[in-house]
Design a protein around this motif. Structure first.
Motif, PDB file in Angstrom:
ATOM      1  N   CYS A  41     -23.724  61.064 -69.245  1.00  0.00           N
ATOM      2  CA  CYS A  41     -24.603  61.789 -70.155  1.00  0.00           C
ATOM      3  C   CYS A  41     -25.221  60.814 -71.157  1.00  0.00           C
ATOM      4  O   CYS A  41     -24.776  59.663 -71.253  1.00  0.00           O
ATOM      5  N   PRO A  42     -26.228  61.232 -71.912  1.00  0.00           N
ATOM      6  CA  PRO A  42     -26.933  60.319 -72.809  1.00  0.00           C
ATOM      7  C   PRO A  42     -26.053  59.699 -73.890  1.00  0.00           C
ATOM      8  O   PRO A  42     -26.432  58.712 -74.496  1.00  0.00           O
ATOM      9  N   ARG A  43     -24.883  60.239 -74.129  1.00  0.00           N
ATOM     10  CA  ARG A  43     -24.001  59.596 -75.108  1.00  0.00           C
ATOM     11  C   ARG A  43     -23.625  58.195 -74.680  1.00  0.00           C
ATOM     12  O   ARG A  43     -23.380  57.325 -75.518  1.00  0.00           O
ATOM     13  N   MET A  44     -23.516  57.987 -73.373  1.00  0.00           N
ATOM     14  CA  MET A  44     -23.159  56.661 -72.839  1.00  0.00           C
ATOM     15  C   MET A  44     -21.947  56.096 -73.599  1.00  0.00           C
ATOM     16  O   MET A  44     -21.955  54.951 -74.067  1.00  0.00           O
ATOM     17  N   CYS A  45     -20.914  56.911 -73.669  1.00  0.00           N
ATOM     18  CA  CYS A  45     -19.728  56.521 -74.445  1.00  0.00           C
ATOM     19  C   CYS A  45     -19.152  55.194 -73.960  1.00  0.00           C
ATOM     20  O   CYS A  45     -18.920  55.001 -72.764  1.00  0.00           O
TER      21      CYS A  45
END
Lengths: 364, 97
Positions: A41-45
């Motif tokens: 997801c765009p969080r790119m944790c």
């Protein structure tokens, strides 16, 4: 509301206890110092060894990212497809609704917070389900559609992909109901296996997303355009939240996006909210608010606008866009296809207008 | 058999019914819907053997449907949940025997 949230709600914190290495994540890269970066997801944790990402179900175990929810479900329930805000795909069909735990958002009004916020999920509610078991249940009960739903299936990514692929061999369809806060790479992989998408766009406001969902809007809109371009059936739903999005400006932004970036024939559902989780200081969305949203959509050129979480209303029905004949009548989640609608040719018997409704059903 | 009766109101038109049983038991549940013209319609729900809890949706099907009765085996227990929303999984029941 039954899942009442307070500061005293017990945290089971299973994400801190579990170290499940059954399934390696599909979308991530390894970094230095045994860290990993999730790319779901765009969080790119960026996740250190022994830690999880925001969703709490993707964990770095000795430098490899593993999903903690593969083959595990909290809910396996028989429902109707209309429960997913999908009215133009196999109307009236039974679905096998599947839910798991964790989420890459944290919406203040989440109705399934016990499961979406994994720190609160009790272990007793989690059961093992293999892909084969899920398919076996669907076949045994003659259910043509698997619906990945309840909490956002975005974080159940690997199990959804694997099960959907296997289910296809039996003619079983897959529905994915999500807020679509994903990377484009994840969406493209889903497009390969999913038959119908139910897209939840919470608001057309970036500040709203940041404050009330802890996510952001841009990727959701881009992913919706990807889905639109794919040609796969999809419908859009918008939860009309009391004192937050039950206003004309919010409706108009949604309508503009659909008209400009999607298509006027995209089915859109304006759905009533109910108080839950951390947002309980207001009442359920008044019926007149969603009816107003629907009317504005219709007046501005949206061909199939609907209302949701309503039992009886014109806003639940499908009318011929040309002659306004009632073709599909609905009460709550119950669907009545009228004789005025030709199921064989998918058109209005009165004037011959074809409708964008998918009716096929195949179970091998 | 045991039974549970429910009269629909203006607020709720969706319920989850959960049959709690022992692993391996194959059970049948009957839902008898009652309409304002005094007619009834019966449906059968098969509770699969695997698992100890089977939850399914009962939705009001028409404005003329006033109530329903659920008949379930005496060897099982029933919990009933009210749904405020579609795709909602409540954890607190309002009825449990």
């Amino acid at each position: 509301m039954s899942n009442i949230f307070t500061d005293e709600v017990k945290k089971h914190d299973l994400h801190k206890k579990w170290n499940n290495t059954k399934k390696e994540a599909y979308l991530y890269q390894k970094l230095s110092d045994n860290k990993v970066q999730c790319q779901l997801c765009p969080r790119m944790c960026k996740i250190a060894q022994g830690q999880t990402g925001f969703c709490k179900v993707r964990k770095n175990i000795k430098g490899t990212l593993y999903t903690q929810n593969y083959g595990k479900a909290t809910h396996v329930t028989v429902e109707k497809i209309e429960a997913e805000a999908v009215f133009h795909y196999m109307p009236g069909s039974k679905i096998l609704s599947l839910g798991n735990f964790g989420c890459n958002l944290d919406c203040d009004y989440c109705q399934n917070w016990v499961y979406s916020q994994f720190q609160y999920t009790p272990e007793s509610s989690i059961k093992e389900y293999s892909s084969e078991k899920v398919i076996e249940i669907a076949l045994a009960e003659n259910i043509p559609i698997l619906s990945w739903t309840y909490n956002d299936p975005a974080v159940w990514f690997e199990f959804v992909i694997d099960t959907a692929k296997k289910a296809k061999k039996y003619g079983i369809k897959n529905l994915f109901k999500s807020a679509f806060f994903l990377t484009p790479e994840a969406v493209k992989m889903l497009v390969e296996v999913i038959d119908v998408f139910a897209i939840s766009i919470k608001a057309m406001d970036e500040a709203y997303y940041t404050k009330f969902t802890k996510g952001w809007l841009g990727p959701v809109l881009e992913n919706t355009k990807i889905i639109h371009a794919s040609g796969i059936h999809y419908e859009v739903s918008n939860l009309v939240v009391t004192e937050l999005t039950n206003n004309n400006e919010s409706y108009d932004r949604m309508i503009d996006f659909i008209l400009k970036d999607l298509a006027p024939t995209t089915p859109v559902h304006f759905t009533r909210f109910h108080p839950d989780y951390k947002y309980t200081c207001v009442a359920q969305t008044p019926l007149e608010d969603v009816m107003n949203a629907r009317k504005r959509a219709k007046d501005n050129g949206i061909v199939y606008p609907y209302v949701g979480n309503v039992f009886e209303s014109d806003g639940l029905n499908t009318y011929c866009p040309k002659c306004n004949e009632l073709l599909i009548e609905r009460f709550g989640l119950s669907t009545y296809i009228k004789e005025s609608f030709s199921k064989e040719d998918v058109l209005c018997n009165k004037c011959g207008t074809k409708l964008p409704v998918y009716l096929s059903r195949e179970i091998q | 058999m045991k039974s549970f009766s429910y009269t629909w109101d203006d607020r709720y038109f969706l319920l989850h019914l959960q049959i709690n049983k022992e692993e391996g038991q194959l059970l049948e549940v009957k839902i008898v819907r009652k309409f304002c013209d005094n007619t009834t319609r019966e449906e059968s729900v098969i509770v699969r053997p695997s698992g100890v809890g089977h939850r399914f949706l009962v939705t009001r099907t028409h404005p003329n449907e006033l109530a329903f009765v659920c008949f379930y085996p005496s060897i099982s227990k029933l919990e009933v949940y009210k749904l405020d929303d579609r795709a909602y999984y409540p954890t607190h029941s309002f009825y449990a025997d």
